[in-house]
Design a protein around this motif. Structure first.
Motif, PDB file in Angstrom:
ATOM      1  N   SER A  16       0.954  -1.040   0.038  1.00 15.97           N
ATOM      2  CA  SER A  16      -0.048   0.070  -0.094  1.00 15.97           C
ATOM      3  C   SER A  16       0.911   1.224   0.171  1.00 15.97           C
ATOM      4  CB  SER A  16      -0.902  -0.178   1.226  1.00 15.97           C
ATOM      5  OG  SER A  16      -0.229  -0.031   2.262  1.00 15.97           O
ATOM      6  N   TYR A  17       2.204   1.127  -0.264  1.00 16.71           N
ATOM      7  CA  TYR A  17       3.026   2.324  -0.367  1.00 16.71           C
ATOM      8  C   TYR A  17       2.781   3.153  -1.858  1.00 16.71           C
ATOM      9  CZ  TYR A  17       7.327   4.500   0.801  1.00 16.71           C
ATOM     10  OH  TYR A  17       8.335   5.619   0.902  1.00 16.71           O
ATOM     11  N   THR A  18       1.962   4.072  -1.724  1.00 17.35           N
ATOM     12  CA  THR A  18       1.505   4.845  -2.662  1.00 17.35           C
ATOM     13  C   THR A  18       2.707   5.679  -3.508  1.00 17.35           C
ATOM     14  OG1 THR A  18       0.724   6.570  -1.352  1.00 17.35           O
ATOM     15  CG2 THR A  18      -0.719   5.110  -2.026  1.00 17.35           C
ATOM     16  N   LYS A  19       3.619   5.994  -2.481  1.00 18.85           N
ATOM     17  CA  LYS A  19       4.784   6.604  -3.200  1.00 18.85           C
ATOM     18  C   LYS A  19       5.544   5.889  -3.960  1.00 18.85           C
ATOM     19  CE  LYS A  19       6.552  10.083  -0.361  1.00 18.85           C
ATOM     20  NZ  LYS A  19       7.185  10.538   0.413  1.00 18.85           N
ATOM     21  N   ALA A  20       5.759   4.861  -3.752  1.00 14.45           N
ATOM     22  CA  ALA A  20       6.547   3.736  -4.510  1.00 14.45           C
ATOM     23  C   ALA A  20       5.887   3.403  -5.708  1.00 14.45           C
ATOM     24  CB  ALA A  20       7.026   2.552  -3.668  1.00 14.45           C
ATOM     25  N   LEU A  21       4.590   3.438  -5.797  1.00 12.75           N
ATOM     26  CA  LEU A  21       3.625   3.241  -6.892  1.00 12.75           C
ATOM     27  C   LEU A  21       3.695   4.268  -7.629  1.00 12.75           C
ATOM     28  CD1 LEU A  21       0.628   1.534  -5.208  1.00 12.75           C
ATOM     29  CD2 LEU A  21       1.911   0.539  -7.023  1.00 12.75           C
ATOM     30  N   VAL A  22       3.834   5.678  -7.216  1.00 17.99           N
ATOM     31  CA  VAL A  22       4.112   6.813  -7.962  1.00 17.99           C
ATOM     32  C   VAL A  22       5.164   6.691  -8.608  1.00 17.99           C
ATOM     33  CG1 VAL A  22       4.379   9.288  -8.145  1.00 17.99           C
ATOM     34  CG2 VAL A  22       2.431   8.251  -6.706  1.00 17.99           C
ATOM     35  N   ARG A  23       6.320   6.578  -7.943  1.00 16.44           N
ATOM     36  CA  ARG A  23       7.754   6.503  -8.768  1.00 16.44           C
ATOM     37  C   ARG A  23       7.797   5.296  -9.706  1.00 16.44           C
ATOM     38  NH1 ARG A  23      10.602   7.771  -2.979  1.00 16.44           N
ATOM     39  NH2 ARG A  23       9.973  10.038  -3.111  1.00 16.44           N
ATOM     40  N   ARG A  24       7.300   4.135  -9.511  1.00 13.87           N
ATOM     41  CA  ARG A  24       7.108   3.072 -10.659  1.00 13.87           C
ATOM     42  C   ARG A  24       6.350   3.496 -11.915  1.00 13.87           C
ATOM     43  NH1 ARG A  24       5.681  -3.081  -9.320  1.00 13.87           N
ATOM     44  NH2 ARG A  24       3.653  -2.290  -9.419  1.00 13.87           N
ATOM     45  N   ALA A  25       5.107   4.153 -11.658  1.00 13.44           N
ATOM     46  CA  ALA A  25       4.501   4.828 -12.666  1.00 13.44           C
ATOM     47  C   ALA A  25       5.326   5.780 -13.401  1.00 13.44           C
ATOM     48  CB  ALA A  25       3.001   5.245 -12.243  1.00 13.44           C
ATOM     49  N   GLU A  26       5.950   6.481 -12.673  1.00 10.59           N
ATOM     50  CA  GLU A  26       6.922   7.526 -13.609  1.00 10.59           C
ATOM     51  C   GLU A  26       7.751   6.993 -14.455  1.00 10.59           C
ATOM     52  OE1 GLU A  26       9.314  11.638 -12.543  1.00 10.59           O
ATOM     53  OE2 GLU A  26       8.335  10.656 -11.027  1.00 10.59           O
ATOM     54  N   ALA A  27       8.574   5.939 -13.813  1.00 14.04           N
ATOM     55  CA  ALA A  27       9.474   5.108 -14.513  1.00 14.04           C
ATOM     56  C   ALA A  27       8.890   4.606 -15.684  1.00 14.04           C
ATOM     57  CB  ALA A  27      10.249   4.303 -13.603  1.00 14.04           C
ATOM     58  N   HIS A  28       7.888   3.776 -15.667  1.00 12.98           N
ATOM     59  CA  HIS A  28       7.157   3.218 -16.631  1.00 12.98           C
ATOM     60  C   HIS A  28       6.789   4.177 -17.920  1.00 12.98           C
ATOM     61  CE1 HIS A  28       6.934  -0.890 -15.341  1.00 12.98           C
ATOM     62  NE2 HIS A  28       6.267  -0.493 -14.192  1.00 12.98           N
ATOM     63  N   GLU A  29       6.235   5.220 -17.428  1.00  7.99           N
ATOM     64  CA  GLU A  29       6.001   6.301 -18.565  1.00  7.99           C
ATOM     65  C   GLU A  29       7.226   6.785 -19.156  1.00  7.99           C
ATOM     66  OE1 GLU A  29       3.848  10.715 -18.888  1.00  7.99           O
ATOM     67  OE2 GLU A  29       4.183   9.757 -17.092  1.00  7.99           O
ATOM     68  N   LYS A  30       8.291   7.041 -18.588  1.00  8.83           N
ATOM     69  CA  LYS A  30       9.437   7.397 -19.029  1.00  8.83           C
ATOM     70  C   LYS A  30       9.895   6.417 -20.076  1.00  8.83           C
ATOM     71  CE  LYS A  30      10.298  11.042 -17.025  1.00  8.83           C
ATOM     72  NZ  LYS A  30      10.262  12.418 -17.647  1.00  8.83           N
ATOM     73  N   LEU A  31       9.611   5.047 -19.917  1.00  7.75           N
ATOM     74  CA  LEU A  31      10.086   3.969 -20.962  1.00  7.75           C
ATOM     75  C   LEU A  31       8.972   3.710 -21.763  1.00  7.75           C
ATOM     76  CD1 LEU A  31      11.845   1.661 -18.262  1.00  7.75           C
ATOM     77  CD2 LEU A  31      12.989   3.040 -19.913  1.00  7.75           C
ATOM     78  N   GLU A  32       8.037   4.497 -21.895  1.00  8.97           N
ATOM     79  CA  GLU A  32       6.878   4.333 -22.686  1.00  8.97           C
ATOM     80  C   GLU A  32       5.940   3.179 -22.401  1.00  8.97           C
ATOM     81  OE1 GLU A  32       7.383   5.162 -26.757  1.00  8.97           O
ATOM     82  OE2 GLU A  32       8.098   7.307 -26.532  1.00  8.97           O
ATOM     83  N   HIS A  33       6.116   2.586 -21.145  1.00  8.98           N
ATOM     84  CA  HIS A  33       5.104   1.115 -20.764  1.00  8.98           C
ATOM     85  C   HIS A  33       3.863   1.887 -20.198  1.00  8.98           C
ATOM     86  CE1 HIS A  33       9.539  -0.681 -19.641  1.00  8.98           C
ATOM     87  NE2 HIS A  33       9.204  -0.461 -21.057  1.00  8.98           N
ATOM     88  N   PHE A  34       3.131   2.527 -21.270  1.00  7.89           N
ATOM     89  CA  PHE A  34       1.917   3.143 -20.820  1.00  7.89           C
ATOM     90  C   PHE A  34       0.877   2.274 -19.997  1.00  7.89           C
ATOM     91  CE2 PHE A  34       3.227   5.661 -24.411  1.00  7.89           C
ATOM     92  CZ  PHE A  34       3.906   6.776 -23.813  1.00  7.89           C
ATOM     93  N   GLU A  35       0.599   1.155 -20.571  1.00  6.41           N
ATOM     94  CA  GLU A  35      -0.022   0.152 -19.790  1.00  6.41           C
ATOM     95  C   GLU A  35       0.178  -0.023 -18.214  1.00  6.41           C
ATOM     96  OE1 GLU A  35      -3.115  -0.952 -20.749  1.00  6.41           O
ATOM     97  OE2 GLU A  35      -3.080  -0.017 -22.836  1.00  6.41           O
ATOM     98  N   ASP A  36       1.681  -0.342 -18.135  1.00  9.72           N
ATOM     99  CA  ASP A  36       2.059  -0.576 -16.733  1.00  9.72           C
ATOM    100  C   ASP A  36       1.829   0.526 -15.841  1.00  9.72           C
ATOM    101  OD1 ASP A  36       2.829  -3.149 -17.436  1.00  9.72           O
ATOM    102  OD2 ASP A  36       4.790  -2.548 -18.197  1.00  9.72           O
TER     103      ASP A  36
END
Length: 278
Positions: free
Chosen positions: A179-199
């Motif tokens: 439930s660590y939302t901050k870690a989820l935000v950072r992973r989502a940002e990294a996925h976006e940078k790599l154009e892993h939009f679905e992830d």
């Protein structure tokens, strides 16, 4: 008959006088007895007699004491169970001290990492967070601390442009604390940078489940959904192009090409059907 004659103050001579019925040829017998310091009937002892008596009494007393020692049942000096409890208590104290010291060192290393991150020294901050993880890795109570350190390492990698490493560190943080939302935000940002939009969308939607009031996650979802759809369509086109290339290489042997086949997309399902045409 016995006659007692006094010869001196310290000596008594006793002479037996034969009875008239005894043989006349038997000579008279005389028995001498000496008394030192008085009559032996007074109960006095000589010095040598006293010494022997006292020695014998001491020896007997020693024998009695020895028998008492030998016959005495051995008494346990300590209760084995009590001693075992004391050892366990000591070990617990040692482990408690070790744990508190390790957690103290881990928190101190994390604080140093935060300071280095604030100064823009991301590589150095990564090392401090790694040190904190080393100190805290053995203790279940350090789950939150380890999760934070992994998440902080993720943001360092984001700053350094190392997005794959950021995803790995974020994932470790989430595994420790789902439930660590901050870690989820950072992973989502990294996925976006790599154009892993679905992830990235998957992580953002998870954030909204945990925190429905998170407006930033909602905005990011609206922004990424068309990008994800566009990328998906692009990937389909690329896949079709590859299929055409493969098809032409095969159909060319028969004087045909994939252009003889028309692809029609179903608007309801989004799937494609092919029809042959000259």
């Amino acid at each position: 008959m016995v006659l007692i004659e006094s010869e001196s103050d310290d000596e008594i001579s006793v002479t037996e006088v034969p009875n008239p019925s005894a043989s006349s040829s038997s000579p008279p017998k005389t028995t001498d007895a000496k008394i030192v310091g008085g009559d032996d009937s007074d109960g006095f002892e000589t010095a040598s007699e006293r010494g022997v008596s006292e020695y014998e009494e001491d020896e007997e007393e020693g024998d009695r004491k020895q028998d008492a020692v030998e016959n005495q049942e051995p008494q346990p000096s300590d209760n084995p169970e009590k001693k075992e409890d004391q050892v366990e208590a000591l070990l617990l104290l040692v482990l408690l001290f070790k744990k508190e010291k390790a957690l103290e060192d881990a928190n101190e290393a994390k604080k140093e990492g935060n300071k280095l991150f604030g100064d823009g020294l991301y590589e150095d901050a990564l090392s401090k967070y790694e040190l904190a993880l080393h100190f805290a890795q053995e203790f279940p109570e350090s789950v939150d601390l380890r999760s934070i350190c992994h998440s902080n390492r993720a943001i360092c990698y984001l700053k350094l442009g190392k997005y794959a490493e950021a995803i790995k560190e974020s994932t470790k943080a989430i595994e420790l604390n789902p439930s660590y939302t901050k870690a989820l935000v950072r992973r989502a940002e990294a996925h976006e940078k790599l154009e892993h939009f679905e992830d990235a969308l998957t992580d953002l939607k998870k954030i909204l489940e945990l925190d429905p009031s998170n407006g930033q996650a909602r905005k990011s979802i609206r922004r990424l959904e068309p990008l994800a759809a566009e990328k998906q369509e692009k990937m389909k086109e690329e896949a079709i192009a590859k299929l055409k290339e493969m098809g032409n290489s095969i159909l060319g042997k028969f004087g045909m090409s994939v252009d003889n086949f028309k692809a029609v997309k179903d608007p309801n399902t989004g799937s494609y059907s092919f029809s042959f045409q000259n």
